[in-house]
Design a protein around this motif. Structure first.
Motif, PDB file in Angstrom:
ATOM      1  N   VAL A 222      -5.676 -25.382 -54.384  1.00 15.86           N
ATOM      2  CA  VAL A 222      -6.215 -25.907 -55.638  1.00 15.86           C
ATOM      3  C   VAL A 222      -5.811 -25.011 -56.806  1.00 15.86           C
ATOM      4  O   VAL A 222      -5.349 -25.486 -57.852  1.00 15.86           O
ATOM      5  CB  VAL A 222      -7.757 -26.022 -55.550  1.00 15.86           C
ATOM      6  N   ALA A 223      -5.953 -23.687 -56.607  1.00 13.95           N
ATOM      7  CA  ALA A 223      -5.632 -22.740 -57.680  1.00 13.95           C
ATOM      8  C   ALA A 223      -4.140 -22.754 -57.993  1.00 13.95           C
ATOM      9  O   ALA A 223      -3.739 -22.795 -59.161  1.00 13.95           O
ATOM     10  CB  ALA A 223      -6.095 -21.342 -57.282  1.00 13.95           C
ATOM     11  N   MET A 224      -3.310 -22.706 -56.966  1.00 16.44           N
ATOM     12  CA  MET A 224      -1.859 -22.681 -57.180  1.00 16.44           C
ATOM     13  C   MET A 224      -1.395 -23.942 -57.893  1.00 16.44           C
ATOM     14  O   MET A 224      -0.552 -23.885 -58.795  1.00 16.44           O
ATOM     15  CB  MET A 224      -1.114 -22.561 -55.835  1.00 16.44           C
ATOM     16  N   ALA A 225      -1.936 -25.098 -57.497  1.00 19.38           N
ATOM     17  CA  ALA A 225      -1.541 -26.353 -58.130  1.00 19.38           C
ATOM     18  C   ALA A 225      -1.927 -26.345 -59.605  1.00 19.38           C
ATOM     19  O   ALA A 225      -1.146 -26.748 -60.474  1.00 19.38           O
ATOM     20  CB  ALA A 225      -2.198 -27.537 -57.422  1.00 19.38           C
ATOM     21  N   ALA A 226      -3.136 -25.869 -59.897  1.00 17.93           N
ATOM     22  CA  ALA A 226      -3.591 -25.844 -61.288  1.00 17.93           C
ATOM     23  C   ALA A 226      -2.746 -24.883 -62.118  1.00 17.93           C
ATOM     24  O   ALA A 226      -2.349 -25.212 -63.242  1.00 17.93           O
ATOM     25  CB  ALA A 226      -5.063 -25.440 -61.343  1.00 17.93           C
ATOM     26  N   LEU A 227      -2.451 -23.709 -61.575  1.00 17.11           N
ATOM     27  CA  LEU A 227      -1.637 -22.739 -62.318  1.00 17.11           C
ATOM     28  C   LEU A 227      -0.226 -23.269 -62.541  1.00 17.11           C
ATOM     29  O   LEU A 227       0.355 -23.098 -63.609  1.00 17.11           O
ATOM     30  CB  LEU A 227      -1.595 -21.408 -61.563  1.00 17.11           C
ATOM     31  N   SER A 229       0.583 -26.360 -62.841  1.00 12.15           N
ATOM     32  CA  SER A 229       0.556 -27.414 -63.845  1.00 12.15           C
ATOM     33  C   SER A 229       0.513 -26.803 -65.239  1.00 12.15           C
ATOM     34  O   SER A 229       1.110 -27.313 -66.174  1.00 12.15           O
ATOM     35  CB  SER A 229      -0.646 -28.332 -63.652  1.00 12.15           C
ATOM     36  N   ARG A 230      -0.178 -25.666 -65.359  1.00 10.36           N
ATOM     37  CA  ARG A 230      -0.256 -25.026 -66.661  1.00 10.36           C
ATOM     38  C   ARG A 230       1.119 -24.501 -67.061  1.00 10.36           C
ATOM     39  O   ARG A 230       1.505 -24.534 -68.225  1.00 10.36           O
ATOM     40  CB  ARG A 230      -1.275 -23.896 -66.623  1.00 10.36           C
ATOM     41  N   VAL A 248     -11.626 -26.804 -61.981  1.00  7.58           N
ATOM     42  CA  VAL A 248     -10.927 -26.098 -60.913  1.00  7.58           C
ATOM     43  C   VAL A 248     -11.594 -24.758 -60.597  1.00  7.58           C
ATOM     44  O   VAL A 248     -11.765 -24.396 -59.426  1.00  7.58           O
ATOM     45  CB  VAL A 248      -9.460 -25.860 -61.327  1.00  7.58           C
TER      46      VAL A 248
ATOM     47  N   PHE B 103      -5.233 -34.131 -58.123  1.00  3.42           N
ATOM     48  CA  PHE B 103      -5.372 -32.816 -57.514  1.00  3.42           C
ATOM     49  C   PHE B 103      -5.224 -31.734 -58.577  1.00  3.42           C
ATOM     50  O   PHE B 103      -5.864 -30.699 -58.529  1.00  3.42           O
ATOM     51  CB  PHE B 103      -4.314 -32.636 -56.421  1.00  3.42           C
ATOM     52  N   VAL B 104      -4.361 -32.017 -59.542  1.00  3.42           N
ATOM     53  CA  VAL B 104      -4.122 -31.077 -60.629  1.00  3.42           C
ATOM     54  C   VAL B 104      -4.969 -31.486 -61.816  1.00  3.42           C
ATOM     55  O   VAL B 104      -4.899 -32.622 -62.260  1.00  3.42           O
ATOM     56  CB  VAL B 104      -2.633 -31.135 -61.044  1.00  3.42           C
ATOM     57  N   THR B 105      -5.779 -30.572 -62.328  1.00  2.00           N
ATOM     58  CA  THR B 105      -6.543 -30.899 -63.523  1.00  2.00           C
ATOM     59  C   THR B 105      -6.280 -29.863 -64.606  1.00  2.00           C
ATOM     60  O   THR B 105      -5.693 -28.821 -64.359  1.00  2.00           O
ATOM     61  CB  THR B 105      -8.051 -30.945 -63.240  1.00  2.00           C
ATOM     62  N   LEU B 107      -6.412 -27.032 -67.370  1.00  8.25           N
ATOM     63  CA  LEU B 107      -6.921 -25.657 -67.395  1.00  8.25           C
ATOM     64  C   LEU B 107      -6.944 -25.133 -68.813  1.00  8.25           C
ATOM     65  O   LEU B 107      -5.986 -25.328 -69.551  1.00  8.25           O
ATOM     66  CB  LEU B 107      -5.998 -24.726 -66.603  1.00  8.25           C
ATOM     67  N   GLU B 112      -7.416 -20.214 -66.625  1.00  9.00           N
ATOM     68  CA  GLU B 112      -6.223 -19.665 -65.998  1.00  9.00           C
ATOM     69  C   GLU B 112      -6.456 -18.205 -65.612  1.00  9.00           C
ATOM     70  O   GLU B 112      -6.142 -17.777 -64.496  1.00  9.00           O
ATOM     71  CB  GLU B 112      -5.023 -19.782 -66.948  1.00  9.00           C
ATOM     72  N   LEU B 115      -8.743 -17.986 -62.626  1.00 12.32           N
ATOM     73  CA  LEU B 115      -8.086 -18.370 -61.379  1.00 12.32           C
ATOM     74  C   LEU B 115      -7.176 -17.259 -60.866  1.00 12.32           C
ATOM     75  O   LEU B 115      -7.152 -16.972 -59.674  1.00 12.32           O
ATOM     76  CB  LEU B 115      -7.257 -19.633 -61.579  1.00 12.32           C
ATOM     77  N   ARG B 116      -6.421 -16.664 -61.771  1.00  8.61           N
ATOM     78  CA  ARG B 116      -5.524 -15.582 -61.347  1.00  8.61           C
ATOM     79  C   ARG B 116      -6.331 -14.432 -60.777  1.00  8.61           C
ATOM     80  O   ARG B 116      -5.947 -13.828 -59.770  1.00  8.61           O
ATOM     81  CB  ARG B 116      -4.657 -15.114 -62.516  1.00  8.61           C
ATOM     82  N   LEU B 119      -7.464 -15.404 -57.311  1.00  3.42           N
ATOM     83  CA  LEU B 119      -6.376 -15.341 -56.334  1.00  3.42           C
ATOM     84  C   LEU B 119      -6.057 -13.894 -55.983  1.00  3.42           C
ATOM     85  O   LEU B 119      -5.812 -13.565 -54.830  1.00  3.42           O
ATOM     86  CB  LEU B 119      -5.125 -16.017 -56.890  1.00  3.42           C
TER      87      LEU B 119
END
Lengths: 298, 125
Positions: A222-227, A229-230, A248, B103-105, B107, B112, B115-116, B119
């Motif tokens: 989920v995180a990788m896909a969102a990043l 896309s950004r 997300v 799946f992608v929304t 940010l 961002e 999320l980083r 991760l």
């Protein structure tokens, strides 16, 4: 009837505040279903409340004695009639827009074959993946772009496929359709509808996690896909109004926390909401029937 | 259809999707051995071949001679033609995020960063 006639509308407003809390704290699957039921109940109750409010105009007919229905001002009843018309058009608009989108997507991919599960790859560099429910005769599709496949590692791709599969298996599009129609009729249900949509994502995340046996992996995907896309600049970001953002970051955080188990409380809250709507609508209806009988009686 | 049969069919679809994913994510043609490595999951060579055949029958991949061996590439023509049509369909409604579960929304910049951080903080392994 004086107060009970407005209760279904008020329950809608209350749900708008309660739903985001449920979305953050509840067991995903139970919360999703419970909110769906509560939203549908509040939506139906709102329609019925509007109908009753409009019906109080009956007491304006010549020769009719005013009774309990006089508690509803005529202005309000006329406004309710106007709103019911608008609401009907809005609800129709929601249904038609959904159908148009699904059909358009099916038409777009009609020329490509798919895997046995309906996975269909599109050569678009922007990461995108979504499930399109079956529209007869087209089968259900999981549309995935090249950009998405390149953004994820092999195990993350499996998690992503499982997430989309969960949306289809759980018929989430139907739950979302009902919630959107209810919100079209009673806009106070808007936040509740969005909260339920978030729970659909959470539910799909948890089912994908059960399938791949690793909640952290789903969070990664989920995180990788969102990043990704950004990085490619899509989709455009519009912050939703108020009540905190459900997106997300919240999904990733939830997957890193222990799974929720508060199922009974959530089910009770939803049941309570529906019960309150039923009782209030019932009370107002009985008062109205009593009033009508007194008029048409001997 | 009985449940065990359904579970089997889903398994086959998953494997097809995994192979397709490996092909599209690669920068060039892949041999079956390379596909086997990238998909992982402890798949047997024969299973990979069965899946490749099935995907070839559906026109989803094509064979490319690589010297003595055969490589495979995803079939891109139809997928490219569909890309514009899909974009048009998506962009046709501003309500797409209410209609589709993507799946992608979106940010925000704060998202961002969060999320980083999430991760980077995850436990190794």
């Amino acid at each position: 009837m004086i107060f009970s006639i407005y209760v279904p509308l008020a329950v809608g407003l209350l749900l708008g505040f309660v739903a985001p809390v449920v979305a953050r704290r509840a067991h995903a699957g139970t919360g999703m279903l419970a909110l769906s039921v509560a939203i549908a109940g509040a939506g139906l109750g709102s329609v019925w409340a509007l109908v009753l409010i409009i019906a109080t105009l009956w007491d304006d007919l010549p020769g009719v004695d005013r009774g309990v229905t006089s508690s509803v001002p005529d202005v309000l009843a006329v406004a309710a009639a106007a709103w019911l018309l608008v609401a009907g058009l809005r609800a129709l608009g929601v249904v038609l827009a959904r159908r148009r989108m699904h059909r358009g997507l099916h038409a777009a991919v009609a020329g490509i074959d798919c895997t046995s599960d309906g996975v269909t790859v599109i050569a678009d560099p922007r990461p995108e993946a979504f499930a399109v429910p079956a529209c007869r005769p087209a089968p259900a599709r999981i549309v995935v772009t090249e950009g998405m496949l390149r953004a994820l590692g092999p195990r993350q791709r499996l998690a992503m496929y499982a997430h989309e599969r969960a949306h289809l298996d759980g018929r989430h599009h139907r739950l979302r359709a009902v919630a959107e129609v209810a919100a079209a009729v009673n806009p106070a249900l808007g936040p509740a509808s969005r909260a339920m949509a978030h729970l659909c994502e959470r539910s799909a995340d948890e089912r994908a996690a059960a399938h791949v046996g690793d909640r952290g992996l789903v969070a990664e995907a989920v995180a990788m896909a969102a990043l990704a896309s950004r990085a490619t600049g899509s989709p455009a970001y519009h912050r939703t109004l108020g009540f905190g953002h459900l997106g997300v970051v919240q999904r990733v955080a939830a997957l890193h926390r222990p799974a929720r188990t508060h199922r009974r409380v959530v089910a009770l809250v939803a049941g309570a909401a529906v019960l309150v709507v039923l009782l209030a609508a019932g009370d107002a209806t009985l008062d109205f029937i009593h009033f009508a009988r007194a008029l048409t009686g001997p | 259809m009985s449940t065990p049969q359904r579970r089997e069919r889903r398994g086959a679809g998953e494997l097809e999707a995994a192979v397709l994913g490996a092909l599209w994510a690669a920068d060039g043609p892949l041999t079956p051995t390379e596909i086997q490595t990238r998909v992982g999951e402890g798949l047997a060579y024969n299973t990979i071949h069965t899946i490749i055949t099935r995907l070839a029958d559906k026109g989803l991949l094509r064979r490319v001679p690589m010297g003595a061996r055969t490589g495979y590439l995803p079939a891109k023509d139809a997928a490219q033609a569909a890309a514009d049509r899909m974009r048009d369909a998506l962009e046709s409604s501003r309500e797409r995020d209410a209609i589709l579960a993507r799946f992608v929304t979106a940010l925000s910049a704060d998202d961002e960063a969060a999320l980083r951080a999430a991760l980077d903080a995850r436990p190794p392994g």
